[in-house]
Design a protein around this motif. Structure first.
Motif, short mmCIF file in Angstrom:
data_model
loop_
_atom_site.label_atom_id
_atom_site.label_comp_id
_atom_site.label_asym_id
_atom_site.label_seq_id
_atom_site.Cartn_x
_atom_site.Cartn_y
_atom_site.Cartn_z
N UNK A 198 -2.85 30.30 40.30
CA UNK A 198 -3.69 29.23 39.88
C UNK A 198 -3.84 28.69 38.49
N UNK A 199 -3.18 29.65 37.40
CA UNK A 199 -2.67 29.39 36.24
C UNK A 199 -3.59 29.37 35.01
N UNK A 200 -4.86 30.06 36.49
CA UNK A 200 -6.26 29.94 35.03
C UNK A 200 -6.12 30.07 34.02
N UNK A 201 -7.09 30.35 32.90
CA UNK A 201 -7.27 31.44 31.99
C UNK A 201 -8.43 32.90 32.82
N UNK A 202 -8.17 33.34 32.14
CA UNK A 202 -8.42 35.18 32.29
C UNK A 202 -9.98 35.43 32.68
N UNK A 203 -10.99 34.79 31.52
CA UNK A 203 -12.45 34.73 31.77
C UNK A 203 -12.32 33.80 33.15
N UNK A 204 -11.68 32.12 33.73
CA UNK A 204 -12.15 31.53 34.46
C UNK A 204 -12.13 32.14 35.45
N UNK A 205 -10.65 33.26 36.00
CA UNK A 205 -9.94 33.53 37.30
C UNK A 205 -11.61 34.68 37.08
N UNK A 206 -12.05 35.80 36.50
CA UNK A 206 -13.06 36.92 36.57
C UNK A 206 -14.50 36.22 37.22
N UNK A 207 -14.45 35.00 36.98
CA UNK A 207 -15.96 33.88 36.80
C UNK A 207 -16.05 33.64 38.32
N UNK A 208 -14.67 32.86 38.71
CA UNK A 208 -14.28 32.40 39.79
C UNK A 208 -14.96 33.91 41.01
N UNK B 105 -0.58 19.76 21.11
CA UNK B 105 -0.23 20.60 21.43
C UNK B 105 0.02 21.04 22.89
N UNK B 106 -0.60 20.80 23.37
CA UNK B 106 -0.41 21.05 24.74
C UNK B 106 1.29 19.84 25.46
N UNK B 107 1.83 19.14 25.07
CA UNK B 107 2.70 18.93 25.11
C UNK B 107 3.93 19.89 25.17
N UNK B 108 3.68 20.10 23.95
CA UNK B 108 4.88 21.40 23.61
C UNK B 108 4.23 22.92 24.45
N UNK B 109 3.37 22.99 24.29
CA UNK B 109 3.20 24.89 25.58
C UNK B 109 3.88 24.63 26.46
N UNK B 110 4.75 25.59 26.18
CA UNK B 110 5.68 25.57 27.13
C UNK B 110 5.17 26.10 28.69
N UNK B 111 4.51 25.96 28.76
CA UNK B 111 3.23 26.37 30.35
C UNK B 111 4.19 24.83 31.01
N UNK B 112 3.38 24.12 30.43
CA UNK B 112 3.57 22.62 30.27
C UNK B 112 4.28 21.85 30.64
N UNK C 226 -1.54 19.64 42.69
CA UNK C 226 -1.41 20.56 40.84
C UNK C 226 -1.97 19.52 39.75
N UNK C 227 -1.51 18.49 39.86
CA UNK C 227 -2.19 18.21 38.05
C UNK C 227 -3.29 18.22 38.41
N UNK C 228 -4.87 17.64 39.27
CA UNK C 228 -5.23 17.58 39.38
C UNK C 228 -6.16 18.74 39.11
N UNK C 229 -5.84 20.23 39.56
CA UNK C 229 -5.90 21.90 39.07
C UNK C 229 -6.27 21.81 37.61
N UNK C 230 -4.68 21.59 36.92
CA UNK C 230 -4.50 22.13 35.54
C UNK C 230 -5.00 21.09 34.62
N UNK C 231 -5.69 20.04 35.35
CA UNK C 231 -6.77 19.28 34.43
C UNK C 231 -7.76 20.73 34.16
N UNK C 232 -7.79 21.08 35.02
CA UNK C 232 -8.76 21.56 34.94
C UNK C 232 -8.46 22.92 34.45
N UNK C 233 -7.70 23.73 34.59
CA UNK C 233 -6.55 24.56 33.95
C UNK C 233 -6.83 24.57 32.51
N UNK C 234 -5.78 23.54 31.91
CA UNK C 234 -5.45 23.12 31.01
C UNK C 234 -6.94 22.17 29.87
N UNK C 235 -8.22 22.20 31.24
CA UNK C 235 -9.02 21.22 30.27
C UNK C 235 -8.94 19.82 29.76
N UNK C 236 -7.58 18.90 29.74
CA UNK C 236 -7.02 17.43 29.32
C UNK C 236 -6.75 17.02 30.12
#
Length: 275
Positions: free
Chosen positions: A15-25, A83-90, A125-135
């Motif tokens: 999913x690309x989500x953060x570690x804590x988000x994955x653990x909580x899910x 900050x997000x625009x320059x992120x390698x993952x983005x 994918x766009x919708x999911x990444x909105x949740x992952x990134x928070x923007x």
């Protein structure tokens, strides 16, 4: 129940989500991996809805040409912050969308969003990444060119991308790049004067006539004088007639002809995120 680190990493990879988000899910899903993926995606939709009215003016603009060199595409993925625009993952996500575009040659942006990547549409994918990134994330632009040969140029920083099509195959790579960089630097309005819209022509004529009217030129002469200004506008703002930036003694048309007899540009696309 105990959630293992391996399960968390597996969900993170999926999913690309953060570690804590994955653990909580996974905890909420009681270890059910499929349900945990759904929870992550549902949260993405929730965040997307909450941030739908936010401005996403940052992002990445990337360009790519197909393996046969005859098709090129530009894709723009927006976000809210630099900050997000320059992120390698983005940037990698933007590149993956661009790869889908080049491989599938969609008719328009909506068709691109409906294409799939790893079993899900790009829109999902766009919708999911909105949740992952928070923007707010928005796949906002798709443009493409078909030609005998196409070149792509991405200006450092991923904020500006260009495509140029040519009427001949196997155009010298440096020549093609020079023209793509000319488009990036000089921002022409059209390939040649015959491709400038009538609306733009009329606007330029009116601006010129008003300028000379203010200078006190006779009303009867304004149309003729304005035509001279229009000719200057064509020279400065149409790609083939612009002075070549690397040698302003040549026009771009003359530069291309010197590189290969009969070579010319057939079309271009330029997209800049901030201008």
């Amino acid at each position: 129940m105990a959630i293992s680190a391996a399960d968390v990493m597996k969900l993170r990879k999926a999913t690309g989500a953060g570690m804590m988000d994955c653990k909580n899910a996974l905890t909420e899903a009681e270890g059910d991996f499929t349900r945990a993926v759904e929870i992550i995606r549902e949260r993405g939709k929730l965040v997307a809805n909450k941030r739908s009215d936010r401005e996403a003016s940052e992002g990445a603009a990337l360009a790519k040409v197909s393996a046969d060199g005859k098709f090129g595409a530009i894709v723009v993925l927006n976000c809210e912050t630099d900050f997000v625009a320059k992120n390698e993952g983005f940037v990698t996500l933007t590149q993956s969308f661009l790869d889908v575009a080049v491989d599938n040659k969609p008719a328009d942006l909506d068709a691109l969003k409906a294409l799939t990547l790893d079993g899900r549409t790009l829109a999902d994918h766009v919708t999911e990444q909105t949740g992952v990134i928070g923007e707010k994330i928005d796949l906002s632009y798709f443009g493409c060119i078909d030609a005998a040969s196409v070149v792509a140029y991405i200006h450092p920083g991923n904020q500006l991308a260009t495509l140029v099509g040519f009427n001949q195959e196997n155009v010298d790579s440096q020549v093609a790049k020079d023209v793509a960089m000319q488009v990036a630097a000089m921002n022409p309005v059209a390939v040649d004067k015959d491709f400038v819209s009538q609306e733009v022509i009329e606007k330029e004529l009116e601006i010129a006539k008003e300028k000379f009217r203010q200078e006190g030129k006779p009303e009867a002469m304004l149309d003729k004088i304005a035509q001279g200004s229009l000719a200057k506008f064509f020279k400065e703002n149409t790609l083939l007639n612009q002075p070549f930036v690397k040698d302003n003694k040549l026009s771009v048309k003359e530069y291309l002809e010197s590189a290969s007899k009969g070579l010319t540009a057939t079309g271009f696309i330029r997209f800049a995120l901030a201008e």
